[in-house]
Design a protein around this motif. Structure first.
Motif: not given
Length: 283
Positions: A64-77
Motif C-alpha cells: 500500500h505504502s509503495y503506491f501511496e507515494s515514495m515518501k510514504s514507502h520510505g517512511d514505512f521502511i
C-alpha cells in the motif's frame, strides 16, 4: 459516544488512534465486534493485545505504502526496519530483506507492470479520510485511491490466493474471499461516506493481488447489470444498521459484551464453570 455529539476532526496522525476509535466506528472495528464483542472491547480498552503474527499486515502495508507515494514507502521502511530485515551478521552487518517482503516486492512489480491497474489506481488521491453518519452513528474510512472527477474509488487488497475458497459456517459452503472478509460491506460503507463527505456517488473497485509466486491479480467490480452485487451491498448495510446500536452500547458500558467462546481472547480468559455434554461440543 452518542452520534449527536460532534467527534474530533480526523487527521492522518490520529486516524488510527484509540481516541478516535471511541468516537467513530470503522469497518475493521465493526468486524472485530462481529467476531467477538468481548475481544473487541478488550482490545479497544487496551486491556488485552492479540499475539497474532504481524507480518501479513506489514506485507499489505508495504505494498500500500509503495503506491501511496515514495515518501510514504520510505517512511514505512524506516519505521519497520527491524521487522523487514533479518538480524545483522558478521558477513552481512546490514541484514537482508526477509523472504515475505521479497514477495511483497514481487507484488509491487506485478501491479507496476499492469496497464489497467496504473490507469485506474494511479491518478486517484491516496489515503483520503472520509467521515459521515450511518443511521445516526459516526463512521470513518480511509480510501486507498479516490478519483472524484471520474466517479470511482479503488481499494487495494493483498490476499493469499484469490481463488481459494473460505468455509462459511452459516451457509455450509465455501465462499470467495470477497464474501468471507465482508468486502461488499466495506465498499458499501466507503461509498456512503464518500457521498456524505464530497456529495458524489462513486463506483467501487477492488484490485486484489496474491502472495503467490508468481503473484495473481484481479480487478473486481461491484455493479453487475442484474443488480446482484448492489443487492448484496444493501443487504450488508441493513445488517450493519441492525447490529451497530448494540456494539455502541457495549462500548459505552450500557450493555454487556458477548463472548464467542472460541477466539484467542476467550481461550485466554476462559474459566471452567460446569460440564458440557459430549454430544454438545460446538464445532
Amino acid at each position: 459516544m452518542a452520534a449527536s455529539n460532534e467527534p474530533i476532526k480526523l487527521t492522518p496522525e490520529n486516524y488510527y488512534s484509540h481516541e478516535t476509535d471511541w468516537q467513530y466506528m470503522s469497518f475493521s472495528l465493526f468486524k472485530d465486534f462481529e467476531q467477538c464483542e468481548a475481544r473487541a472491547l478488550a482490545k479497544l480498552k487496551e486491556d488485552w493485545k492479540p499475539k497474532s503474527n504481524p507480518t501479513p499486515l506489514l506485507v499489505g502495508n508495504y505494498v500500500h505504502s509503495y503506491f501511496e507515494s515514495m515518501k510514504s514507502h520510505g517512511d514505512f521502511i524506516e519505521a519497520n526496519k527491524k521487522a523487514l530485515m533479518t538480524k545483522p551478521t558478521k558477513t552481512n552487518p546490514q541484514g537482508h530483506l526477509r523472504a515475505e517482503f521479497k514477495i511483497a516486492n514481487q507484488l509491487v512489480q506485478c501491479l507496476q507492470e499492469d496497464d489497467m491497474f496504473k490507469y485506474f489506481y494511479g491518478p486517484g488521491d491516496k489515503e483520503v479520510i472520509v467521515t459521515g453518519k450511518i443511521d445516526g452513528y459516526w463512521w470513518k474510512g480511509k480510501i486507498d485511491s479516490l478519483c472524484l472527477d471520474k466517479g470511482y474509488f479503488c481499494d487495494l487488497k493483498t490476499v493469499d490466493d484469490i481463488h481459494k475458497g473460505h468455509w462459511n459456517a452459516e451457509e455450509h459452503r465455501y465462499v470467495p474471499f470477497i464474501q468471507d472478509r465482508e468486502y461488499n460491506l466495506q465498499m458499501a460503507i466507503y461509498r456512503e461516506l464518500i457521498k456524505q463527505t464530497f456529495n458524489i456517488d462513486c463506483q467501487p473497485f477492488i484490485f486484489a493481488v496474491s502472495k503467490q509466486t508468481p503473484p495473481d491479480k484481479e480487478a473486481i467490480d461491484f455493479s453487475n447489470p442484474d443488480g446482484t452485487d448492489a443487492y448484496q451491498m444493501q443487504e450488508q448495510m441493513d445488517k450493519l444498521k441492525e447490529l451497530q446500536s448494540h456494539f455502541w452500547k457495549v462500548m459505552t458500558g450500557e450493555e454487556k459484551p458477548e463472548y464467542c467462546g472460541k477466539c484467542d481472547y476467550c481461550r485466554e480468559t476462559k474459566m471452567l464453570n460446569g460440564f458440557v455434554h459430549a454430544s454438545e461440543i460446538e464445532v
